[in-house]
Write a protein that holds these residues in place. Structure first.
Motif, PDB file in Angstrom:
ATOM      1  N   LEU A  33       4.620   2.409  -3.748  1.00  0.00           N
ATOM      2  CA  LEU A  33       4.069   3.701  -4.148  1.00  0.00           C
ATOM      3  C   LEU A  33       2.977   4.155  -3.170  1.00  0.00           C
ATOM      4  CD1 LEU A  33       3.833   3.246  -8.028  1.00  0.00           C
ATOM      5  CD2 LEU A  33       5.726   4.143  -6.654  1.00  0.00           C
ATOM      6  N   TRP A  34       2.829   5.463  -3.052  1.00  0.00           N
ATOM      7  CA  TRP A  34       1.843   6.030  -2.130  1.00  0.00           C
ATOM      8  C   TRP A  34       0.436   5.538  -2.444  1.00  0.00           C
ATOM      9  CZ3 TRP A  34      -2.560   8.966  -2.422  1.00  0.00           C
ATOM     10  CH2 TRP A  34      -2.967   9.616  -1.249  1.00  0.00           C
ATOM     11  N   ILE A  53      -3.198  15.291  -3.825  1.00  0.00           N
ATOM     12  CA  ILE A  53      -3.419  13.845  -3.866  1.00  0.00           C
ATOM     13  C   ILE A  53      -3.727  13.395  -5.290  1.00  0.00           C
ATOM     14  CG2 ILE A  53      -5.039  12.042  -3.166  1.00  0.00           C
ATOM     15  CD1 ILE A  53      -5.067  13.215  -0.409  1.00  0.00           C
ATOM     16  N   LYS A  54      -4.527  14.197  -6.013  1.00  0.00           N
ATOM     17  CA  LYS A  54      -4.811  13.843  -7.407  1.00  0.00           C
ATOM     18  C   LYS A  54      -3.528  13.772  -8.226  1.00  0.00           C
ATOM     19  CE  LYS A  54      -9.527  15.633  -7.879  1.00  0.00           C
ATOM     20  NZ  LYS A  54     -10.405  16.566  -8.640  1.00  0.00           N
ATOM     21  N   ASN A  55      -2.647  14.710  -8.009  1.00  0.00           N
ATOM     22  CA  ASN A  55      -1.381  14.699  -8.748  1.00  0.00           C
ATOM     23  C   ASN A  55      -0.531  13.492  -8.366  1.00  0.00           C
ATOM     24  OD1 ASN A  55      -1.990  17.064 -10.118  1.00  0.00           O
ATOM     25  ND2 ASN A  55      -1.016  18.381  -8.579  1.00  0.00           N
ATOM     26  N   ARG A  56      -0.544  13.145  -7.067  1.00  0.00           N
ATOM     27  CA  ARG A  56       0.246  11.991  -6.627  1.00  0.00           C
ATOM     28  C   ARG A  56      -0.292  10.694  -7.229  1.00  0.00           C
ATOM     29  NH1 ARG A  56       4.236  10.777  -2.826  1.00  0.00           N
ATOM     30  NH2 ARG A  56       4.933   8.711  -3.437  1.00  0.00           N
ATOM     31  N   VAL A  57      -1.605  10.536  -7.256  1.00  0.00           N
ATOM     32  CA  VAL A  57      -2.204   9.348  -7.865  1.00  0.00           C
ATOM     33  C   VAL A  57      -1.876   9.293  -9.348  1.00  0.00           C
ATOM     34  CG1 VAL A  57      -4.378   8.222  -8.445  1.00  0.00           C
ATOM     35  CG2 VAL A  57      -4.039   9.163  -6.146  1.00  0.00           C
ATOM     36  N   ALA A  58      -1.966  10.428 -10.025  1.00  0.00           N
ATOM     37  CA  ALA A  58      -1.643  10.462 -11.454  1.00  0.00           C
ATOM     38  C   ALA A  58      -0.181  10.094 -11.694  1.00  0.00           C
ATOM     39  CB  ALA A  58      -1.943  11.847 -12.029  1.00  0.00           C
ATOM     40  N   ASP A  95       1.689   8.157  -9.752  1.00  0.00           N
ATOM     41  CA  ASP A  95       1.867   6.724  -9.500  1.00  0.00           C
ATOM     42  C   ASP A  95       1.310   5.876 -10.645  1.00  0.00           C
ATOM     43  OD1 ASP A  95       3.101   7.315  -7.149  1.00  0.00           O
ATOM     44  OD2 ASP A  95       1.366   6.889  -5.862  1.00  0.00           O
ATOM     45  N   LEU A  96       0.174   6.292 -11.191  1.00  0.00           N
ATOM     46  CA  LEU A  96      -0.364   5.564 -12.346  1.00  0.00           C
ATOM     47  C   LEU A  96       0.593   5.655 -13.529  1.00  0.00           C
ATOM     48  CD1 LEU A  96      -4.169   6.496 -12.230  1.00  0.00           C
ATOM     49  CD2 LEU A  96      -3.107   4.325 -11.606  1.00  0.00           C
ATOM     50  N   ALA A  97       1.224   6.812 -13.697  1.00  0.00           N
ATOM     51  CA  ALA A  97       2.206   6.958 -14.775  1.00  0.00           C
ATOM     52  C   ALA A  97       3.421   6.071 -14.520  1.00  0.00           C
ATOM     53  CB  ALA A  97       2.624   8.420 -14.907  1.00  0.00           C
ATOM     54  N   THR A  98       3.821   5.933 -13.247  1.00  0.00           N
ATOM     55  CA  THR A  98       4.941   5.046 -12.912  1.00  0.00           C
ATOM     56  C   THR A  98       4.595   3.603 -13.235  1.00  0.00           C
ATOM     57  OG1 THR A  98       5.646   6.534 -11.142  1.00  0.00           O
ATOM     58  CG2 THR A  98       6.453   4.263 -11.050  1.00  0.00           C
ATOM     59  N   TRP A  99       3.380   3.213 -12.941  1.00  0.00           N
ATOM     60  CA  TRP A  99       2.926   1.859 -13.275  1.00  0.00           C
ATOM     61  C   TRP A  99       2.672   1.688 -14.775  1.00  0.00           C
ATOM     62  CZ3 TRP A  99      -0.817   2.258  -8.634  1.00  0.00           C
ATOM     63  CH2 TRP A  99      -0.267   1.618  -7.508  1.00  0.00           C
ATOM     64  N   LYS A 100       2.630   2.783 -15.513  1.00  0.00           N
ATOM     65  CA  LYS A 100       2.249   2.791 -16.928  1.00  0.00           C
ATOM     66  C   LYS A 100       0.828   2.264 -17.081  1.00  0.00           C
ATOM     67  CE  LYS A 100       7.023   2.219 -18.461  1.00  0.00           C
ATOM     68  NZ  LYS A 100       7.993   1.436 -19.263  1.00  0.00           N
ATOM     69  N   ALA A 101      -0.060   2.828 -16.253  1.00  0.00           N
ATOM     70  CA  ALA A 101      -1.446   2.387 -16.207  1.00  0.00           C
ATOM     71  C   ALA A 101      -2.392   3.531 -16.535  1.00  0.00           C
ATOM     72  CB  ALA A 101      -1.770   1.829 -14.827  1.00  0.00           C
ATOM     73  N   ASN A 102      -3.490   3.190 -17.189  1.00  0.00           N
ATOM     74  CA  ASN A 102      -4.575   4.131 -17.456  1.00  0.00           C
ATOM     75  C   ASN A 102      -5.742   3.952 -16.496  1.00  0.00           C
ATOM     76  OD1 ASN A 102      -3.263   5.217 -19.703  1.00  0.00           O
ATOM     77  ND2 ASN A 102      -4.204   3.746 -21.108  1.00  0.00           N
ATOM     78  N   CYS A 103      -5.896   2.712 -15.955  1.00  0.00           N
ATOM     79  CA  CYS A 103      -7.123   2.365 -15.239  1.00  0.00           C
ATOM     80  C   CYS A 103      -6.842   1.750 -13.879  1.00  0.00           C
ATOM     81  CB  CYS A 103      -7.946   1.364 -16.047  1.00  0.00           C
ATOM     82  SG  CYS A 103      -8.584   1.986 -17.604  1.00  0.00           S
ATOM     83  N   LEU A 117     -11.622   6.771  -5.199  1.00  0.00           N
ATOM     84  CA  LEU A 117     -11.173   6.775  -6.593  1.00  0.00           C
ATOM     85  C   LEU A 117     -12.015   7.718  -7.458  1.00  0.00           C
ATOM     86  CD1 LEU A 117     -10.431   2.968  -6.956  1.00  0.00           C
ATOM     87  CD2 LEU A 117      -8.759   4.822  -6.994  1.00  0.00           C
ATOM     88  N   ASP A 118     -13.299   7.912  -7.115  1.00  0.00           N
ATOM     89  CA  ASP A 118     -14.117   8.866  -7.866  1.00  0.00           C
ATOM     90  C   ASP A 118     -13.506  10.264  -7.814  1.00  0.00           C
ATOM     91  OD1 ASP A 118     -16.008   7.117  -8.786  1.00  0.00           O
ATOM     92  OD2 ASP A 118     -17.485   7.531  -7.216  1.00  0.00           O
ATOM     93  N   GLN A 119     -12.914  10.581  -6.672  1.00  0.00           N
ATOM     94  CA  GLN A 119     -12.319  11.911  -6.526  1.00  0.00           C
ATOM     95  C   GLN A 119     -10.862  11.950  -6.998  1.00  0.00           C
ATOM     96  OE1 GLN A 119     -13.284  13.826  -2.593  1.00  0.00           O
ATOM     97  NE2 GLN A 119     -14.205  11.824  -2.161  1.00  0.00           N
ATOM     98  N   ALA A 120     -10.121  10.854  -6.748  1.00  0.00           N
ATOM     99  CA  ALA A 120      -8.686  10.870  -7.027  1.00  0.00           C
ATOM    100  C   ALA A 120      -8.369  10.617  -8.493  1.00  0.00           C
ATOM    101  CB  ALA A 120      -7.978   9.828  -6.166  1.00  0.00           C
ATOM    102  N   VAL A 121      -9.248   9.911  -9.221  1.00  0.00           N
ATOM    103  CA  VAL A 121      -8.979   9.594 -10.633  1.00  0.00           C
ATOM    104  C   VAL A 121     -10.027  10.237 -11.528  1.00  0.00           C
ATOM    105  CG1 VAL A 121      -8.624   7.743 -12.321  1.00  0.00           C
ATOM    106  CG2 VAL A 121      -7.909   7.397  -9.951  1.00  0.00           C
ATOM    107  N   ALA A 122     -11.232   9.680 -11.501  1.00  0.00           N
ATOM    108  CA  ALA A 122     -12.358  10.179 -12.304  1.00  0.00           C
ATOM    109  C   ALA A 122     -13.574   9.380 -11.889  1.00  0.00           C
ATOM    110  CB  ALA A 122     -12.076  10.005 -13.803  1.00  0.00           C
ATOM    111  N   PRO A 123     -14.762   9.843 -12.191  1.00  0.00           N
ATOM    112  CA  PRO A 123     -15.954   9.062 -11.857  1.00  0.00           C
ATOM    113  C   PRO A 123     -15.884   7.664 -12.476  1.00  0.00           C
ATOM    114  CG  PRO A 123     -16.567  11.288 -12.463  1.00  0.00           C
ATOM    115  CD  PRO A 123     -15.102  11.151 -12.768  1.00  0.00           C
ATOM    116  N   GLY A 124     -16.214   6.650 -11.655  1.00  0.00           N
ATOM    117  CA  GLY A 124     -16.129   5.271 -12.113  1.00  0.00           C
ATOM    118  C   GLY A 124     -17.206   4.912 -13.110  1.00  0.00           C
TER     119      GLY A 124
END
Length: 685
Positions: A608-609, A632-637, A639-647, A664-671
């Protein structure tokens, strides 16, 4: 399997391989112990078999056996009930008295087998004491990565059994596709037995105990096999068991290859194969052998394959030399073998079908078989884990620290060759030599080498035997160098046969010469204590229940950085600490290349990217990290959905922590800071 002693009023005859099938004269018979003075001044002799004697045996003072309803009378008066209770109580007391007497006799007058077994156990503990002393904080220095893998597997099997799940398959590794545990290197059998230990004390404790048991257990069962089926003297059986249990092949695979170091079932299987010749118990012997073969599949499947190759080569060679014996006993043997195969087929129908045709099954082996082949010269070299080897330098002829099975040293090869020549009239010896030669040729792989140069002088051509059979079933999933393990077994048997003949010879000078030569050859192979390193501490986030905040229905994966791979096992250790209760992506897994292509792939990493960029930033920093935008945010989201991951989780002390946090602060959410880690959680879950 020795020559009869001559010149001592013994018959002058050669004892050949018929002794392989003869049972020890009194293996299951009562064992007398030294007489002890009775309280009344008489002499009493006890027998271990007394523990299993009938309760009403004469001389024990037992009341007569009564029917199950409490008596022979049809009345149920209280007197009969009391009498029945008193009788049962008396029998229980008598049985406990017999058991206590037997245990006391075993302590006061231990059998040789028990004494020798204790010696093996002490030796095994002496070699693994550094790991046993603190398994939670220490890890094997020679191969920590595979130790992490098998500790994870110990934990997974414990989790699966306690939660009534299928231990052959899991999504806890290589999410979301999962892992066919049965098709990967596995120790499902020992893991199941150790489930209580793993549950109470953790996988590191179970692994340390298993490593120690594999050493002493292998020595104990080989000593039993040699004494029962091969040699007459305890000295020969002890020496053979000592070599077989602590040989270079066992020691090298004790570096976190418990599926190959645990060879303790192999001698028991060999013993049962020899008993297939018994016409009195054909069915029973076949069934028991089938049970043992099925058990070996869950202890170490590749060891079973090596056993079959070694036994097959030996039997064919021996049968060619004893055709009359084959005609006399071949039918009984084949009948028992057929029963064993049928028993095995019934027991293993589902596991093997799951392994070869179940989810995430594959074909082939993902490693370079040319690299994992034995250089012929390596057989004369001393391994790094033994006294004459260099502990700080691995010989370049070995393909790795865990693959030194072929390295036995020139001195032992010379001594075993001389002993074999001395005992060559024993027909078992040439049959063993032929089997060893076949296995040795197989161990050299597709292109035999001597000191890294192609072998051209032995008449087999530049292409080895393996090159012609590597696509055959089972051979296609095995590494050539592993055949050297079976060569070690044959060396141990030949060593025992030679020592047995030497001990029984009437010429004291010859006895001393032979025994001295064996000792001189074995001293350089004395194993070194297994070294350990400090483990990397696991963040408290995973040793408590804090990680559960990352799970939700349909989302059971936690993406840890660095992602699990063939070289990094950080995520594995986190999963092990949490009882494999959450899934991790990737991992050191053999899996099919794709849903349509069953060719094996090792550790399908960074598909995955997001995985590619997380690995890049972890290894190289954030210099080339692309600016994070909506795409990029959409792509990360995605890939996380493909992994079935929240975190996504990163340990505070991780390398390049700053660039990872910035991305990751920008691509997912503030850590969020949590118990030694930083957690980035998808805001939509």
């Amino acid at each position: 399997m020795t020559d009869s002693p001559k010149g001592q009023d013994a018959p002058d005859q050669e004892v050949d391989a018929d002794l392989l099938a003869e049972l020890a004269a009194s293996f299951g018979a009562p064992r007398a112990v030294p007489a002890r003075a009775a309280r009344g001044g008489g002499v009493v002799t006890d027998d271990v078999k007394d523990v299993s004697d009938d309760d009403g045996a004469a001389g024990h003072g037992d009341p007569a056996r009564i029917d199950g309803d409490g008596g022979s009378s049809s009345s149920n008066d209280s007197g009969d009930v009391a009498a029945g209770d008193a009788g049962r109580l008396a029998r229980v007391r008598n049985r406990l008295r017999q058991l206590g007497s037997a245990l006391l006799n075993e302590i006061l007058y231990p059998r040789t087998g028990l004494t020798v077994s204790l010696v093996y156990i002490v030796f095994a503990i002496a070699l693994t004491w550094k790991l046993l002393l603190d398994p939670v904080a220490k890890i094997l220095a020679g191969n920590p990565y595979d130790q992490y893998y098998f500790e994870w597997q110990l934990t997974w099997v414990e989790h699966a059994l306690l939660h009534f799940q299928n231990p052959f398959f899991t999504h806890a590794m290589n999410a979301p596709d999962g892992m066919n545990v049965e098709a990967n290197p596995q120790i499902i059998g020992p893991a199941a037995v150790l489930t209580p230990v793993t549950y109470l004390f953790g996988a590191p404790v179970s692994f340390a105990l298993l490593t120690t048991f594999n050493l002493c257990g292998t020595a104990i069962t080989w000593r039993w096999f040699l004494k029962r089926h091969v040699v007459k003297t305890e000295t020969a059986a002890f020496v053979g068991g000592l070599f077989a249990g602590f040989s270079p092949s066992v020691m090298s695979h004790s570096l976190a290859h418990p599926n190959l170091a645990g060879q303790w079932l192999v001698p028991l299987i060999l013993g049962r194969v020899l008993r297939l010749r018994e016409p009195e118990h054909t069915t029973r012997n076949g069934i028991v052998l089938g049970l043992m073969i099925a058990a070996q599949v869950f202890v170490g499947e590749e060891l079973l394959f090596l056993t079959a190759m070694g036994v097959g080569a030996f039997l064919l060679a021996y049968a060619a030399m004893r055709p009359r014996l084959v005609r006399a006993e071949g039918g009984t043997f084949l009948k028992g073998a057929g029963i064993a195969i049928a028993t095995t087929a019934v027991l293993l129908a589902y596991p093997l079908a799951f392994q070869f045709a179940g989810p995430m099954s594959f074909k082939g082996i993902p490693f370079d078989i040319g690299y994992y082949s034995a250089d012929l010269k390596s057989y004369a070299v001393y391994p790094s884990l033994e006294l004459w080897g260099d502990p700080d330098k691995l010989d370049p002829l070995a393909p790795g620290a865990t693959e030194q099975a072929a390295l036995v040293g020139w001195a032992l090869l010379l001594v075993v060759a001389l002993l074999a020549a001395w005992c060559i009239r024993n027909l078992v010896v040439p049959a063993l030599l032929i089997a060893a030669a076949v296995l040795l040729v197989l161990s050299t792989g597709p292109k035999p080498m001597f000191d890294h140069k192609p072998v051209t002088w032995w008449g087999l051509g530049p292409q080895g035997l393996w090159d012609h059979i590597h696509n055959w079933p089972l051979f296609s999933s095995s590494l050539p160098i592993r055949s050297a393990l079976a060569v070690s077994w044959i060396i141990g048997i030949l060593l025992a046969i030679g020592v047995d003949k030497a001990v029984q010879t009437r010429f004291y000078w010859l006895r001393g010469l032979a025994v001295g030569a064996v000792a001189a050859a074995l001293v350089p192979l004395i194993p070194r204590v297994l070294d350990v390193w400090d483990r990397k501490p696991i963040p408290a986030y995973f040793t408590t229940s804090a990680w559960k905040e990352c799970l939700s229905p349909g989302h059971h994966t936690i993406v840890g950085v660095p992602l699990s791979s063939g070289g990094d096992r950080t995520n594995e250790t986190w999963s092990t600490a949490a009882d494999t209760a959450f899934d991790i992506p990737q991992g050191p897994v053999m899996a099919p290349d794709s849903a349509d292509n069953k060719e094996v792939r090792w550790g399908r990493e960074n598909i995955l990217w997001t995985a590619q960029w997380l690995s890049y930033i972890y290894n190289n920093g954030g210099g080339s990290t692309p600016p994070v935008d909506a795409g990029i945010k959409n792509r990360v989201a995605l890939d996380l959905a493909t992994w079935k991951a929240n975190c996504v989780v990163v340990a505070d002390d991780n390398q390049n922590f700053g660039p990872l946090k910035a991305f990751l602060d920008q691509a997912v959410a503030p850590g969020m800071q949590r118990d030694g880690v930083m957690v980035w959680k998808e805001p939509t879950h």
